[in-house]
Design a protein around this motif. Structure first.
Motif, PDB file in Angstrom:
ATOM      1  N   THR A 174      25.901  13.460  34.195  1.00  5.08           N
ATOM      2  CA  THR A 174      26.019  14.905  33.952  1.00  5.08           C
ATOM      3  C   THR A 174      26.562  15.176  32.546  1.00  5.08           C
ATOM      4  OG1 THR A 174      28.242  14.884  34.913  1.00  5.08           O
ATOM      5  CG2 THR A 174      26.411  15.404  36.384  1.00  5.08           C
ATOM      6  N   GLU A 175      26.968  14.142  31.848  1.00  4.78           N
ATOM      7  CA  GLU A 175      27.570  14.300  30.520  1.00  4.78           C
ATOM      8  C   GLU A 175      26.509  14.645  29.464  1.00  4.78           C
ATOM      9  OE1 GLU A 175      29.872  11.122  32.826  1.00  4.78           O
ATOM     10  OE2 GLU A 175      27.766  11.619  32.395  1.00  4.78           O
ATOM     11  N   VAL A 176      26.704  15.754  28.780  1.00  2.00           N
ATOM     12  CA  VAL A 176      25.840  16.135  27.651  1.00  2.00           C
ATOM     13  C   VAL A 176      26.667  15.863  26.394  1.00  2.00           C
ATOM     14  CG1 VAL A 176      24.522  17.976  26.560  1.00  2.00           C
ATOM     15  CG2 VAL A 176      24.707  17.890  29.055  1.00  2.00           C
ATOM     16  N   PRO A 177      26.392  14.770  25.702  1.00  2.00           N
ATOM     17  CA  PRO A 177      27.337  14.240  24.710  1.00  2.00           C
ATOM     18  C   PRO A 177      27.234  14.816  23.297  1.00  2.00           C
ATOM     19  CG  PRO A 177      25.501  12.769  24.900  1.00  2.00           C
ATOM     20  CD  PRO A 177      25.229  13.888  25.869  1.00  2.00           C
ATOM     21  N   ARG A 178      28.211  14.403  22.503  1.00  2.00           N
ATOM     22  CA  ARG A 178      28.195  14.603  21.057  1.00  2.00           C
ATOM     23  C   ARG A 178      28.404  13.228  20.428  1.00  2.00           C
ATOM     24  NH1 ARG A 178      32.909  18.226  19.025  1.00  2.00           N
ATOM     25  NH2 ARG A 178      33.194  16.834  17.250  1.00  2.00           N
ATOM     26  N   LEU A 179      27.778  13.030  19.288  1.00  2.00           N
ATOM     27  CA  LEU A 179      27.918  11.768  18.567  1.00  2.00           C
ATOM     28  C   LEU A 179      28.503  12.050  17.193  1.00  2.00           C
ATOM     29  CD1 LEU A 179      27.405   8.707  18.253  1.00  2.00           C
ATOM     30  CD2 LEU A 179      25.137   9.288  17.342  1.00  2.00           C
ATOM     31  N   GLU A 180      29.670  11.472  16.929  1.00  2.00           N
ATOM     32  CA  GLU A 180      30.315  11.617  15.636  1.00  2.00           C
ATOM     33  C   GLU A 180      30.007  10.390  14.788  1.00  2.00           C
ATOM     34  OE1 GLU A 180      34.420  12.171  16.542  1.00  2.00           O
ATOM     35  OE2 GLU A 180      34.093  14.066  17.604  1.00  2.00           O
ATOM     36  N   ILE A 181      29.474  10.613  13.599  1.00  2.00           N
ATOM     37  CA  ILE A 181      29.157   9.537  12.662  1.00  2.00           C
ATOM     38  C   ILE A 181      30.068   9.729  11.453  1.00  2.00           C
ATOM     39  CG2 ILE A 181      27.337   8.366  11.372  1.00  2.00           C
ATOM     40  CD1 ILE A 181      25.306   9.781  13.180  1.00  2.00           C
ATOM     41  N   ILE A 182      30.995   8.795  11.264  1.00  2.00           N
ATOM     42  CA  ILE A 182      32.050   8.954  10.266  1.00  2.00           C
ATOM     43  C   ILE A 182      31.855   7.926   9.152  1.00  2.00           C
ATOM     44  CG2 ILE A 182      34.551   8.952   9.901  1.00  2.00           C
ATOM     45  CD1 ILE A 182      34.619   9.366  13.108  1.00  2.00           C
ATOM     46  N   PHE A 183      31.878   8.391   7.905  1.00  2.00           N
ATOM     47  CA  PHE A 183      31.654   7.536   6.749  1.00  2.00           C
ATOM     48  C   PHE A 183      32.965   7.357   5.982  1.00  2.00           C
ATOM     49  CE2 PHE A 183      28.022  10.202   7.747  1.00  2.00           C
ATOM     50  CZ  PHE A 183      27.033   9.265   7.957  1.00  2.00           C
ATOM     51  N   SER A 184      33.262   6.119   5.573  1.00  2.00           N
ATOM     52  CA  SER A 184      34.548   5.857   4.911  1.00  2.00           C
ATOM     53  C   SER A 184      34.451   4.654   3.975  1.00  2.00           C
ATOM     54  CB  SER A 184      35.631   5.603   5.961  1.00  2.00           C
ATOM     55  OG  SER A 184      35.318   4.434   6.713  1.00  2.00           O
ATOM     56  N   ASP A 185      35.562   4.401   3.278  1.00  2.00           N
ATOM     57  CA  ASP A 185      35.695   3.229   2.396  1.00  2.00           C
ATOM     58  C   ASP A 185      34.586   3.164   1.354  1.00  2.00           C
ATOM     59  OD1 ASP A 185      37.903   2.362   3.965  1.00  2.00           O
ATOM     60  OD2 ASP A 185      36.518   1.471   5.405  1.00  2.00           O
ATOM     61  N   PHE A 186      34.295   4.287   0.761  1.00  2.00           N
ATOM     62  CA  PHE A 186      33.203   4.336  -0.210  1.00  2.00           C
ATOM     63  C   PHE A 186      33.442   3.387  -1.378  1.00  2.00           C
ATOM     64  CE2 PHE A 186      32.746   8.347   2.032  1.00  2.00           C
ATOM     65  CZ  PHE A 186      31.380   8.367   2.265  1.00  2.00           C
ATOM     66  N   ASN A 187      32.440   2.553  -1.613  1.00  2.00           N
ATOM     67  CA  ASN A 187      32.419   1.625  -2.753  1.00  2.00           C
ATOM     68  C   ASN A 187      33.610   0.673  -2.784  1.00  2.00           C
ATOM     69  OD1 ASN A 187      30.003   2.817  -3.659  1.00  2.00           O
ATOM     70  ND2 ASN A 187      31.154   4.448  -4.646  1.00  2.00           N
ATOM     71  N   ASN A 188      34.139   0.376  -1.606  1.00  2.00           N
ATOM     72  CA  ASN A 188      35.212  -0.597  -1.488  1.00  2.00           C
ATOM     73  C   ASN A 188      34.611  -2.006  -1.598  1.00  2.00           C
ATOM     74  OD1 ASN A 188      37.231  -2.386  -0.521  1.00  2.00           O
ATOM     75  ND2 ASN A 188      38.172  -0.737   0.659  1.00  2.00           N
ATOM     76  N   GLN A 189      35.121  -2.781  -2.527  1.00  2.00           N
ATOM     77  CA  GLN A 189      34.571  -4.119  -2.773  1.00  2.00           C
ATOM     78  C   GLN A 189      34.716  -5.050  -1.573  1.00  2.00           C
ATOM     79  OE1 GLN A 189      32.821  -5.169  -5.500  1.00  2.00           O
ATOM     80  NE2 GLN A 189      32.871  -3.027  -6.133  1.00  2.00           N
ATOM     81  N   LYS A 190      35.612  -4.715  -0.650  1.00  2.00           N
ATOM     82  CA  LYS A 190      35.832  -5.572   0.513  1.00  2.00           C
ATOM     83  C   LYS A 190      34.726  -5.428   1.558  1.00  2.00           C
ATOM     84  CE  LYS A 190      40.882  -5.620   0.087  1.00  2.00           C
ATOM     85  NZ  LYS A 190      42.180  -5.290   0.750  1.00  2.00           N
ATOM     86  N   ILE A 191      33.896  -4.410   1.412  1.00  2.00           N
ATOM     87  CA  ILE A 191      32.860  -4.156   2.408  1.00  2.00           C
ATOM     88  C   ILE A 191      31.802  -5.263   2.409  1.00  2.00           C
ATOM     89  CG2 ILE A 191      30.952  -2.613   3.027  1.00  2.00           C
ATOM     90  CD1 ILE A 191      32.635  -0.287   2.133  1.00  2.00           C
ATOM     91  N   TYR A 192      31.524  -5.825   1.252  1.00  2.00           N
ATOM     92  CA  TYR A 192      30.448  -6.817   1.201  1.00  2.00           C
ATOM     93  C   TYR A 192      30.635  -7.782   0.039  1.00  2.00           C
ATOM     94  CZ  TYR A 192      28.402  -4.427  -2.830  1.00  2.00           C
ATOM     95  OH  TYR A 192      28.194  -3.884  -4.079  1.00  2.00           O
TER      96      TYR A 192
END
Length: 239
Positions: free
Chosen positions: A188-206
């Motif tokens: 019965t749940e009609v959901p919401r999806l939150e897509i959150i973006f962070s750590d822009f251009n952080n060298q530790k990401i990759y």
């Protein structure tokens, strides 16, 4: 009667102004967020059971997106793709396999969520700006026309006015989730999806090496073998 007409006229002008500002802001977001020659950020996906902000969290997952000129990595959970000129690699860390597919030319694609957003924006009905306490952040509520193709009725998007990076996108779905007692979903749940973006251009990401196919496999007389970075992975070329 005149007062009502004036109110309706003011409301219409106000909505038009917001729509025009939204369009300009989205053009800048696209330029800075998608068309940039180099960008990297983490992504968090939070699925909630209904449209209320404080509703129960059903699931959470993470991802990331990295682009450097003509190469990019798009990841969701333990699966990701590396796209380079002439080739796509599909990596599954759970199943421990790498699939290699050759492609003609330089097939550049927007991130999946941005492609989806551009499709939604063809059916905009109304745009309003929401009040927020976050400094340097504006949030728009975008109501969509009732088109069967769209699985959502509206979405919200938060934009940092200094960087013009998108900080969050929230999708409000129209249909309930499928019943799944194992995960406490009643159907019965009609959901919401939150897509959150962070750590822009952080060298530790990759690691820069991740954007090279030689990080994943080697080729000897048409035989593909995983590198030490992906020991025991099954590597195959698909056609």
């Amino acid at each position: 009667m005149k007062k009502s007409i004036y109110i309706l006229l003011f409301s219409a002008i106000n909505c038009l102004a917001f729509s025009q500002t939204f369009e300009k802001d989205m053009e800048t977001v696209y330029k800075n967020f998608v068309s940039a020659s180099k960008i990297a950020y983490n992504i968090k996906y939070v699925l909630k059971e209904n449209h209320n902000d404080n509703s129960r969290i059903i699931s959470q997952n993470t991802g990331r997106y990295i682009k450097s000129k003509s190469k990019c990595i798009s990841q969701y959970a333990t699966k990701y793709t590396l796209t380079v000129p002439g080739e796509i690699l599909m990596v599954d860390k759970d199943e421990k396999f790498i699939r290699v597919k050759k492609q003609a030319g330089d097939d550049k694609k927007d991130p999946d969520f941005m492609s989806q957003l551009k499709e939604y924006n063809k059916g905009i009905d109304k745009v309003t700006r929401l009040t927020t306490n976050k400094k340097d952040v504006i949030t728009y509520n975008v109501q969509l026309k009732n088109i069967a193709l769209y699985g959502i009725s509206r979405y919200e998007i938060s934009i940092n006015t200094k960087t013009f990076y998108m900080e969050q996108m929230t999708l409000f779905y129209k249909q309930p989730l499928k019943k799944d007692p194992q995960n406490n979903i009643q159907g019965t749940e009609v959901p919401r999806l939150e897509i959150i973006f962070s750590d822009f251009n952080n060298q530790k990401i990759y690691n820069e090496a991740e954007l090279e196919t030689g990080f994943y496999y080697t080729k000897d007389n048409k035989k593909l073998s995983p590198t030490a970075n992906f020991k025991n992975y099954d590597v195959k070329e698909i056609f």
